[in-house]
Structures are given as C-alpha cells and as structure tokens.
Motif scaffolding. Structure first.
Motif, short mmCIF file in Angstrom:
data_model
loop_
_atom_site.label_atom_id
_atom_site.label_comp_id
_atom_site.label_asym_id
_atom_site.label_seq_id
_atom_site.Cartn_x
_atom_site.Cartn_y
_atom_site.Cartn_z
N GLY A 116 39.29 -26.37 -57.69
CA GLY A 116 38.63 -27.42 -56.82
C GLY A 116 37.77 -28.01 -57.55
O GLY A 116 37.71 -29.67 -57.40
N PRO A 117 36.67 -27.49 -58.33
CA PRO A 117 35.70 -28.54 -59.24
C PRO A 117 36.32 -29.18 -60.15
O PRO A 117 35.77 -30.31 -60.39
CB PRO A 117 34.91 -27.42 -59.85
CG PRO A 117 34.82 -26.02 -58.78
CD PRO A 117 36.24 -26.12 -58.26
N VAL A 118 37.32 -29.00 -60.61
CA VAL A 118 38.28 -29.73 -61.71
C VAL A 118 38.64 -30.92 -60.91
O VAL A 118 38.59 -32.14 -61.30
CB VAL A 118 39.26 -28.85 -62.18
CG1 VAL A 118 40.16 -29.83 -63.20
CG2 VAL A 118 38.97 -27.82 -62.94
N VAL A 119 39.34 -30.84 -59.79
CA VAL A 119 39.74 -31.63 -59.22
C VAL A 119 38.77 -32.63 -58.57
O VAL A 119 38.78 -33.93 -58.59
CB VAL A 119 40.74 -31.33 -57.69
CG1 VAL A 119 40.97 -32.62 -56.99
CG2 VAL A 119 41.96 -30.59 -58.24
N GLY A 120 37.69 -32.21 -58.12
CA GLY A 120 36.46 -32.98 -57.60
C GLY A 120 35.78 -33.65 -58.64
O GLY A 120 35.55 -35.07 -58.49
N ALA A 121 35.73 -33.10 -59.95
CA ALA A 121 34.90 -33.74 -60.89
C ALA A 121 35.76 -34.97 -61.42
O ALA A 121 35.37 -35.95 -61.73
CB ALA A 121 34.69 -32.77 -62.18
N THR A 122 37.22 -34.70 -61.32
CA THR A 122 38.12 -35.80 -61.76
C THR A 122 38.13 -36.95 -60.68
O THR A 122 38.15 -38.06 -61.19
CB THR A 122 39.51 -35.21 -61.78
OG1 THR A 122 39.63 -34.29 -63.01
CG2 THR A 122 40.52 -36.49 -62.33
N ALA A 123 38.02 -36.64 -59.65
CA ALA A 123 38.06 -37.69 -58.52
C ALA A 123 36.63 -38.58 -58.79
O ALA A 123 36.82 -39.75 -58.68
CB ALA A 123 38.12 -37.00 -57.16
N ILE A 124 35.44 -37.75 -58.75
CA ILE A 124 34.27 -38.44 -59.04
C ILE A 124 34.12 -39.39 -60.28
O ILE A 124 33.83 -40.53 -60.11
CB ILE A 124 33.11 -37.57 -58.71
CG1 ILE A 124 33.06 -36.96 -57.46
CG2 ILE A 124 31.83 -38.28 -59.05
CD1 ILE A 124 33.14 -37.93 -56.24
N VAL A 125 34.42 -38.87 -61.20
CA VAL A 125 34.38 -39.43 -62.50
C VAL A 125 35.25 -40.67 -62.49
O VAL A 125 34.94 -42.13 -63.15
CB VAL A 125 34.54 -38.72 -63.77
CG1 VAL A 125 34.72 -39.57 -64.94
CG2 VAL A 125 33.68 -37.47 -63.81
N ALA A 126 36.58 -40.73 -62.03
CA ALA A 126 37.51 -41.64 -61.94
C ALA A 126 36.66 -42.69 -60.99
O ALA A 126 36.97 -43.88 -61.42
CB ALA A 126 38.80 -41.13 -61.47
N MET A 127 36.39 -42.62 -59.81
CA MET A 127 35.73 -43.36 -59.09
C MET A 127 34.58 -44.41 -59.63
O MET A 127 34.55 -45.29 -59.27
CB MET A 127 35.57 -42.71 -57.55
CG MET A 127 36.73 -42.48 -56.85
SD MET A 127 35.82 -41.87 -55.16
CE MET A 127 35.25 -40.43 -55.31
N TYR A 128 33.75 -43.08 -60.24
CA TYR A 128 32.57 -44.28 -60.89
C TYR A 128 33.21 -45.25 -61.94
O TYR A 128 32.60 -46.27 -62.14
CB TYR A 128 31.93 -43.06 -61.54
CG TYR A 128 30.47 -42.74 -60.79
CD1 TYR A 128 29.60 -43.68 -60.20
CD2 TYR A 128 30.48 -41.42 -60.13
CE1 TYR A 128 28.55 -43.18 -59.47
CE2 TYR A 128 29.60 -41.21 -59.35
CZ TYR A 128 28.60 -41.89 -58.93
OH TYR A 128 27.59 -41.40 -58.23
N ASN A 129 34.32 -44.62 -62.68
CA ASN A 129 34.66 -45.70 -63.60
C ASN A 129 35.47 -47.12 -63.12
O ASN A 129 35.33 -47.97 -63.61
CB ASN A 129 35.84 -44.82 -64.40
CG ASN A 129 36.42 -45.71 -65.73
OD1 ASN A 129 35.79 -45.90 -66.51
ND2 ASN A 129 37.74 -45.87 -65.78
N GLU A 130 36.20 -46.79 -61.94
CA GLU A 130 36.97 -47.60 -61.46
C GLU A 130 36.03 -48.76 -60.77
O GLU A 130 36.53 -49.66 -60.56
CB GLU A 130 38.20 -47.13 -60.53
CG GLU A 130 39.14 -46.39 -61.38
CD GLU A 130 39.91 -47.16 -62.30
OE1 GLU A 130 40.10 -48.43 -62.10
OE2 GLU A 130 40.38 -46.79 -63.39
N LEU A 131 35.09 -48.10 -60.03
CA LEU A 131 34.22 -49.01 -59.22
C LEU A 131 32.85 -49.36 -59.94
O LEU A 131 32.03 -49.95 -59.17
CB LEU A 131 33.84 -47.95 -57.93
CG LEU A 131 35.08 -47.76 -57.14
CD1 LEU A 131 34.53 -46.76 -55.91
CD2 LEU A 131 35.68 -48.88 -56.69
N SER A 132 32.90 -49.29 -61.28
CA SER A 132 31.64 -49.65 -61.94
C SER A 132 31.43 -51.16 -61.72
O SER A 132 30.13 -51.52 -61.78
CB SER A 132 32.00 -49.29 -63.28
OG SER A 132 33.04 -50.16 -63.82
N ALA A 133 32.46 -51.94 -61.27
CA ALA A 133 32.24 -53.52 -61.30
C ALA A 133 31.39 -53.69 -60.08
O ALA A 133 30.93 -54.77 -59.90
CB ALA A 133 33.48 -54.18 -61.33
N MET A 134 31.16 -52.62 -59.16
CA MET A 134 30.56 -52.83 -57.83
C MET A 134 28.96 -53.01 -57.99
O MET A 134 28.44 -53.15 -57.04
CB MET A 134 31.07 -51.81 -56.93
CG MET A 134 32.60 -52.03 -56.51
SD MET A 134 33.08 -53.58 -55.87
CE MET A 134 32.34 -53.35 -54.22
#
Length: 304
Positions: A251-269
């Motif tokens: 679970g933590p691997v999936v959660g870390a991947t999701a959060i880091v990916a969201m920060y990366n993709e939404l950084s323009a916000m």
C-alpha cells in the motif's frame, strides 16, 4: 495477490527508467521506501508519528555533509546518514514510546521541530539555502553515478533491500508481536511481552529506513533542504500511507507513487495543488477506507 504485486514491483522497477524520466522514477523509489518505513510503525504497531521528517531530512543533511565536505563515497555517505537516523530514532523512541495516541504524536512532532530548528541554525546545513552541490561520486570506485541509469539501479537496489527488510520483519515472530500489540496491547502485556521494548525496536527500525530514504534522496538530487526536515514532510508520508493502504505491505508504495505523481502533474497549479490533493485525499478516505490496496484486496477476497 502478493505474488502479483511482487512481479509487478520488480518488473516495473527494472523497466521504469525506460518508461518514465529516470530522476522522477528515483524520486518515487525514495518516497516509497520512506512510506514503507512509516507504515511499519503506523500500520503494524498503531503508533502515529508526526516526526518522521526528522529522520528523513536529518539523514539527508548528514549524508550531504560527509560526502561533500569529508569526501565520503556515496554508499558510505548513505550508510552514515542511516546510522544517524538509527541513533536519532533510539533517542526519540526512548522519550516518546511510553506515551500513546495524541500524546505520542505530539511528542514526536515537538522533537522533530528541534531538528528543524537545528537544521535552520547550524552552519554546515546552509540554513535557508540548504546544502547544495552534493556530488554523486562513484559506487565502489567503478560505477559512475552521474549516469542516470547507474544511479537509478543503485536507488532501486537500496529500495529493494529496505523493502525486503520490512517484509522479513513483518513476517517474523517479531512482526506477529507487533500486530498483537496493535490489536490488543493489554492482552500482549498479559502474555508476558515487554511491549515498550517491541515498540522501541519497531520505532528504531522505522526511523532507520526513513533515514536511508532521505540519505538516498540527497545523493539523487544532490542537495538537502529544509523542506526535507519540516513538519509538512511528516504529513505527506502519513497521506501516502493512508491513501495506499495502512497495514498493507504494498500500500505505501502505491500511495507514494500516487502522491508524487499528483504533485508532479499538478505542479502548474501553484498553491492550489495542496487544496486539490487534500480534496482527492478526503474523497479517497471516504470511498476507500482501507486505502487503494486494502480495498483491492477486499474485492479480490469477496470474489474468491
């Protein structure tokens, strides 16, 4: 299900630098190890720490200093940062482990803020500018870590070692005692277990591996900053663990991947990114109470 996740984890880990930007993949691995280390404490012992940024960021500063100033090779620097996190974890654990619930969480937060203050004031950390220009160097004096693929597979190897340590700890008599403490601490005491000692051992192991993650991140990105040691970092690792699935191995691997990916993709916000991720987290917690992996496991069990 565990076999499927093992195959996916190793397969994706080996193929990742050819599918996504290697530096981003390394960031995912560092935070995945950080989240797995935190989950060992929260998911399997039931202790919520708000101070894990102290181990993550503190180890990053120590590693950066010994590599940049003292000339340590990168692996020795990571080991030094890990050793620092181990010692710091033992000190913090001794002070906090006898408290429970919100009192435990607040003690760890207060202790972590001391480390943040020291990181801000001590000269070797660079203060608000952070510790910059940390050289990657060479692994074993042969492998040039300035090459993205060489650095990535080194990080992947470190992640797998840390992950296997956690896996072995969970699936051992030690891990069974931790689960018993989480489920019913008074009963564990009545069976003769020294509960405080087991909690302390789990806290130290969690802190040590969190330090390994922070030390590795310092080598990858070649700097250590106040962001690594500030309290929001402790909040982020809680978010990763809960989103992926507290008390689950992957679970933590999936959660870390999701959060880091969201920060990366939404950084323009800009600053809105925290609002968006907060909203997503609230929806996920209300919808997937066991986390992504926990709910997936429940669905598979119900179908079988």
């Amino acid at each position: 299900m565990n076999r499927i996740f093992w195959v996916l984890l190793i397969g994706l880990g080996l193929a990742a630098p050819f599918l996504i930007y290697p530096v981003f993949a390394m960031k995912l691995l560092c935070f995945a190890l950080f989240a797995c280390a935190f989950n060992l404490l929260l998911g399997y012992v039931g202790l919520l720490s708000f101070g894990h940024a102290a181990f993550f960021g503190g180890a990053a500063y120590i590693t950066g200093h010994v590599v940049k100033v003292w000339g340590f090779p990168p692996l020795a620097g990571i080991l030094t940062g890990t050793l620092f996190a181990l010692v710091l974890g033992a000190i913090f654990g001794k002070l906090a482990i006898r408290r429970q619930g919100i009192y435990f969480a607040m003690i760890t937060l207060a202790l972590a803020q001391i480390i943040y203050f020291l990181s801000l004031q001590l000269e070797f950390t660079g203060g608000e500018n952070g510790l910059q220009g940390i050289p990657r160097g060479q692994l074993f004096g042969v492998i040039d870590l300035s090459q993205p693929l060489a650095m990535y597979y080194t990080v992947f190897a470190i992640f797998m070692i840390g992950f296997l340590i956690i896996y072995r700890a969970i699936h051992s008599p030690f891990g069974q005692v931790l689960t018993a403490i989480r489920e019913n601490e008074p009963r564990a005491i009545s069976l003769g277990y020294n509960v405080d000692r087991f909690k302390l051992m789990a806290f130290i192991l969690s802190a040590t591996l969190a330090g390994t993650a922070g030390a590795t991140k310092a080598i990858v990105f070649q700097f250590a900053s106040l962001t690594d040691v500030h309290w929001p970092m402790s909040g982020e690792v809680v978010l990763m663990t809960l989103l992926g699935g507290m008390g689950t191995l992957f679970g933590p691997v999936v959660g870390a991947t999701a959060i880091v990916a969201m920060y990366n993709e939404l950084s323009a916000m800009g600053s809105w990114i925290n609002v968006i991720i907060g909203g997503i987290f609230v929806v996920c917690v209300l919808t997937f109470r066991r986390g992504i992996v926990g709910e997936l496991a429940r669905l598979l069990r119900s179908r079988s």
